[in-house]
Design a protein around this motif. Sequence first.
Motif, PDB file in Angstrom:
ATOM      1  N   SER A 136       0.844  -1.194   0.000  1.00 20.64           N
ATOM      2  CA  SER A 136       0.000   0.000   0.000  1.00 20.64           C
ATOM      3  C   SER A 136       0.882   1.247   0.000  1.00 20.64           C
ATOM      4  O   SER A 136       1.948   1.285   0.617  1.00 20.64           O
ATOM      5  CB  SER A 136      -0.902   0.016   1.234  1.00 20.64           C
ATOM      6  OG  SER A 136      -1.784  -1.091   1.209  1.00 20.64           O
ATOM      7  N   LEU A 137       0.421   2.273  -0.708  1.00 14.71           N
ATOM      8  CA  LEU A 137       1.131   3.544  -0.756  1.00 14.71           C
ATOM      9  C   LEU A 137       0.645   4.454   0.366  1.00 14.71           C
ATOM     10  O   LEU A 137      -0.498   4.345   0.815  1.00 14.71           O
ATOM     11  CB  LEU A 137       0.907   4.220  -2.103  1.00 14.71           C
ATOM     12  CG  LEU A 137       1.405   3.468  -3.340  1.00 14.71           C
ATOM     13  CD1 LEU A 137       0.943   4.179  -4.606  1.00 14.71           C
ATOM     14  CD2 LEU A 137       2.927   3.334  -3.327  1.00 14.71           C
ATOM     15  N   GLU A 141       1.717   9.405  -1.405  1.00 12.99           N
ATOM     16  CA  GLU A 141       2.705   8.687  -2.220  1.00 12.99           C
ATOM     17  C   GLU A 141       2.080   8.270  -3.544  1.00 12.99           C
ATOM     18  O   GLU A 141       1.009   7.663  -3.576  1.00 12.99           O
ATOM     19  CB  GLU A 141       3.210   7.464  -1.451  1.00 12.99           C
ATOM     20  CG  GLU A 141       4.444   6.824  -2.062  1.00 12.99           C
ATOM     21  CD  GLU A 141       4.977   5.681  -1.198  1.00 12.99           C
ATOM     22  OE1 GLU A 141       6.098   5.228  -1.436  1.00 12.99           O
ATOM     23  OE2 GLU A 141       4.240   5.237  -0.282  1.00 12.99           O
ATOM     24  N   SER A 143       4.059   6.719  -6.244  1.00 14.42           N
ATOM     25  CA  SER A 143       4.650   5.460  -6.702  1.00 14.42           C
ATOM     26  C   SER A 143       5.819   5.096  -5.808  1.00 14.42           C
ATOM     27  O   SER A 143       6.396   5.942  -5.115  1.00 14.42           O
ATOM     28  CB  SER A 143       5.124   5.573  -8.158  1.00 14.42           C
ATOM     29  OG  SER A 143       6.290   6.375  -8.258  1.00 14.42           O
ATOM     30  N   ARG A 144       6.138   3.798  -5.829  1.00 11.04           N
ATOM     31  CA  ARG A 144       7.304   3.296  -5.108  1.00 11.04           C
ATOM     32  C   ARG A 144       7.941   2.214  -5.965  1.00 11.04           C
ATOM     33  O   ARG A 144       7.253   1.385  -6.558  1.00 11.04           O
ATOM     34  CB  ARG A 144       6.896   2.722  -3.747  1.00 11.04           C
ATOM     35  CG  ARG A 144       8.084   2.358  -2.835  1.00 11.04           C
ATOM     36  CD  ARG A 144       7.597   1.671  -1.567  1.00 11.04           C
ATOM     37  NE  ARG A 144       6.509   2.439  -0.950  1.00 11.04           N
ATOM     38  CZ  ARG A 144       5.587   1.893  -0.171  1.00 11.04           C
ATOM     39  NH1 ARG A 144       5.592   0.584   0.052  1.00 11.04           N
ATOM     40  NH2 ARG A 144       4.638   2.641   0.356  1.00 11.04           N
ATOM     41  N   SER A 207      10.643   6.758  -3.990  1.00 14.42           N
ATOM     42  CA  SER A 207       9.203   7.016  -4.034  1.00 14.42           C
ATOM     43  C   SER A 207       8.965   8.390  -4.641  1.00 14.42           C
ATOM     44  O   SER A 207       9.811   9.290  -4.532  1.00 14.42           O
ATOM     45  CB  SER A 207       8.590   6.980  -2.628  1.00 14.42           C
ATOM     46  OG  SER A 207       8.614   5.683  -2.078  1.00 14.42           O
ATOM     47  N   ASN A 263       4.282  -0.312  -6.447  1.00 14.65           N
ATOM     48  CA  ASN A 263       2.900   0.128  -6.624  1.00 14.65           C
ATOM     49  C   ASN A 263       2.913   1.533  -7.222  1.00 14.65           C
ATOM     50  O   ASN A 263       3.920   2.242  -7.129  1.00 14.65           O
ATOM     51  CB  ASN A 263       2.141   0.135  -5.292  1.00 14.65           C
ATOM     52  CG  ASN A 263       0.658  -0.090  -5.464  1.00 14.65           C
ATOM     53  OD1 ASN A 263       0.112   0.100  -6.561  1.00 14.65           O
ATOM     54  ND2 ASN A 263      -0.027  -0.501  -4.398  1.00 14.65           N
TER      55      ASN A 263
END
Length: 486
Positions: A136-137, A141, A143-144, A207, A263
């Motif tokens: 989960s972001l 956030e 993107s990671r 991120s 994600n």
Amino acid sequence: MTEKDLQFVIPTYRLRDVGETVEAYDDNFRRSGRTAPIFVFDDSSLANHDKYFGALERVKTHNDLFYVGPAEKEQFISYICRRLRDRKLDVLVRNLFRPSYGGNRNFTLMYTLGDLMVSADDDMRPYGLIEDSPESLADDEISRGKLIPRGANGHTRKSYDILQSFRDILGKPVCDAPPNYERGEMLLDTSMDLESNTSLGLARENSLFMQEGKLSKGAIVKMAQTFRTGTNDIDAADYIDMFLEDHARTDAEALNDLYVLVNFRPCVTTRNWRMDCGVAGYDNSTGLPPFFPTRLRFEDYIYRLWVQQPGIAAAHVDSAQTHIKNNYMREPLASELFNEAICTLLKKKIRSTLRKVDDVSIAFDYEGAVTLEDSQEILHGAQSLHDKVLGAQSMARSEERKQALALFASNLKRTFYDFEPDFFQQNVSRMVDDEVGLIRSSLEIWPTLLEIVYFRKKCHSLPMQRVKGSAVGARKRADSPTRVAA
């Protein structure tokens, strides 16, 4: 409201390999139930065109496939020069469209004027590398992602409906963005200074975070891009660090790591410092500014400045693509490090002297002067890296590794003019002065060229040729563009 036409373009100077890219995207469009004409804009020499064009003709596509190569480009340029009726401008026009990262992309802007354009570099593929167990972001956030060893498990190729992901947002007001889009002022990267597009140091994970801010609901999304996996968007210095930290590597140019997304989610921003023109789309319905006609790798920096004006927005769409670093006809890593240093200098100078931004251009006051402090800063960074490479060489365990490091150190020293301060300053000054002069003059003439092409396209197609292997049924269309004289 009538939906705008969408053109898909592939700028390339590697005609030998571009057929694989065409096949990959054509298949993605077919499986997604989409159609779009595919245009290959080729910067090859006549010799390489004659050598490799036959391979492109053997590619079978479901979508229309068109080619704009050296012959078609010469027809286009000759037409523009005739319309200008001033032979003194011929050199300027040819420089604006010269074989270069920016020059080739300027052809794509002319040929898609009045439409939406989606662009993919010749080493992109229409799928993302996504971790099998997404996390989960955080609330802000976007993107990671992380670097993993090539060949490692735990991730999967995931295909996306590339064309529809751009259709969802490109050319539309922010108020019409799909509900799953996050909204804010701009994005921040934990591993990179996005305003200068320079690395903060090699990071195995990063991120993107949304910075809150006002975003007009009526702002039009003039450019958008997918997320990117595979070869991460990092500096040459980071590639060198990856080479130094892997004590078994003997090839600095080889890439032993892949960037995988953990994600991501789509977003729209009022500013966009993270412009990736290799996976971008543009609303070219009323014309756009030119890419900097440069052989350096900062042709898209103009869009980072241009998009900040009121009424314009940028987006990251709900899909990802993969970059497969192709070293064929690519500059050596030491040369890329040198080019990035010059690009960083130019970005700072242009941004700090930006005077005006309008519908299809920008204006800045920097005239190309390079101070002694400017050149010393670049040279100091290169010398520090050179010392680091020599240190790694002294600690290498295998003779092969030592030789590889010694060769790279030698190439680095030679690329930076043997670290001789006066010689380096003289050559950098000359290079920067040439680049800035070309960019400034190109920006002045660009609006006139857009007018010429706009009225030409009202009546005639621009020079191009249909590739033999493209969709058979499409050949029956009376309105399909064919090869014509300008």
